[in-house]
Design an enzyme around this catalytic site. Structure first.
Site, short mmCIF file in Angstrom:
data_model
loop_
_atom_site.label_atom_id
_atom_site.label_comp_id
_atom_site.label_asym_id
_atom_site.label_seq_id
_atom_site.Cartn_x
_atom_site.Cartn_y
_atom_site.Cartn_z
N THR A 18 -11.57 -11.78 -93.50
CA THR A 18 -10.55 -12.25 -93.13
C THR A 18 -9.80 -13.21 -94.21
OG1 THR A 18 -11.58 -12.00 -90.97
CG2 THR A 18 -9.78 -13.50 -91.33
N CYS A 22 -28.06 -30.41 -121.19
CA CYS A 22 -29.53 -30.84 -121.58
C CYS A 22 -30.47 -30.06 -120.54
CB CYS A 22 -29.77 -32.28 -121.19
SG CYS A 22 -28.95 -33.34 -122.32
#
Ligand code: PLP
Length: 382
Positions: free
Chosen positions: A237, A334
């Site tokens: 949809t 990191c």
């Protein structure tokens, strides 16, 4: 002061877009596939939006397929083209967004196609001579090269790439997420088989975008199977509020394009000038001047003591910018305490001992904000 200079990641919603979406959210709850009056009203909104979007690119509305955004549209272009047209060779670059890079990597791992990486220079530009060599020596190719790089802003000429693709009969997909709504893209004069849009990059809502398919690739099979939505190309949809918001945001973006381009370009130039004047040892990652997106600037900052960069020092800069109310993107991440440079910065051999930060601008930024950011960085780093 709060300063948002992360507009290549996402942008704030335009008020007119919020109003448009609110009215649809409140009134249009019919399923666009239903045949009753509420369904028909919802369908009308979708088709009007599609028509309005198609006009900006000089294409037919039937060539626009709504998706959940840029990632899905890139996946669909690549996977569906390979599946439908029996592509044997995919040519791309190491600088692509992960939604392209990882999709192509999977094709390689599953031994579905060969993958070739076109050479790039240290400014991040595509080597078109190498692209031609790859096209010459490989058959049934899909070329996937982004229009503007989201990290360093480099622009690749759609026209020149298209000319080569045409010459060697290759299908051309371009990840245009960073340029739709920022640059005029006339698909009548520049032929690209697939372009991609993500509304949240130009003050529209998140979770909505589209894939444009040229007539020659319109036969692609779906990526998502389901109902007959989007002319049997994308089941599910439709996100009607998102679609209405996307069309409105694009209308505003193209209405004010020249004015915003000049204004934002002025901000970028101002920031370059101020950085060079007040911060020693800075460099720019990628081509910040010529073939470069006017809203993206990637800067490498030297550490005060010229020492090598560690993850703590990198975190310290981003943390301090954050507590100063400045939102930007870092060019590295990191992992387990060590610093991992982004794939783009690695590919262009950016200096790994510099702290790379991406500043990306919108029409809502000001030179006062840039002064504030430079002052803060000066205090934090020097
Ligand atoms: N391609 C590029 C160049 C992008 O910058 C982004 C978003 O960061 C995407 C694709 C993914 O778009 P989306 O967030 O709509 O999935």
């Amino acid at each position: 002061m709060k300063v948002y200079l992360d507009n290549a990641s996402s942008t704030c919603l335009e008020n007119e877009v919020v109003d448009e979406m609110n009215s649809v959210i409140q009134k249009q709850y019919g399923n666009p596939s239903s045949i009753h009056f509420l369904g028909r009203e919802a369908r009308t909104i979708i088709e009007k939006s599609r028509k309005s979007i198609a006009k900006h690119f000089g294409v037919s509305p039937s060539e626009i397929i709504f998706t959940s955004g840029g990632t899905e549209a890139n996946n669909m272009a690549i996977l569906s083209a390979v599946k439908t047209f029996g592509i044997n060779n995919v040519i791309t670059s190491e600088l692509e967004h992960h939604s392209v890079l990882n999709t192509i990597q999977k094709l390689k791992e599953d031994k579905i196609t060969n993958v070739h990486y076109v050479q790039t220079d240290n400014l991040g530009h595509i080597n078109l001579t190498h692209l031609e060599e790859l096209l010459k020596t490989n058959e049934s190719c899909l070329v996937s090269l982004m229009h503007a790089n989201n990290e360093i802003g480099n622009l690749t000429s759609l026209k020149k790439t298209d000319d080569l693709c045409k010459q060697y009969n290759a299908i051309f997909h371009s990840d245009t997420v960073q340029t739709v709504g920022k640059y005029n893209i006339n698909l009548q004069t520049t032929h690209v088989d697939f372009i991609v849009c993500s509304a949240h990059k130009f003050h529209g809502p998140k979770g909505i975008g589209f894939l444009y398919c040229s007539p020659r690739v319109m036969a692609i099979k779906p990526l998502i199977y389901g109902g007959s939505q989007e002319r049997n190309k994308r089941g599910g949809t439709e996100n009607i509020y998102g679609i209405a918001g996307l069309a409105k945001a694009l209308e505003i973006a193209y209405r004010d394009l020249e004015k915003n381009h000049l204004y934002i370009m002025g901000l970028k130039k101002y920031m370059i000038k101020q950085l060079l004047a007040f911060l020693p040892g800075i460099t720019f990652n990628g081509d910040h001047e010529n073939k470069s997106h006017y809203a993206i600037l990637n800067v490498g900052f030297l550490l005060k003591d010229n020492s090598s960069l560690t993850s703590d020092k990198f975190d310290m800069l981003l943390f301090n910018l954050d507590i100063s109310g400045i939102a930007v993107s870092g060019g590295s991440a990191c992992s387990s305490g060590s610093l991992i440079i982004s794939h783009v910065l690695k590919a262009i051999h950016a200096d790994e001992n510099k702290i790379s930060v991406r500043f990306s601008f919108s029409k809502y930024n000001t030179t006062q904000e840039i002064d504030y950011v430079i002052e803060k960085i000066k205090n934090i780093l020097y």
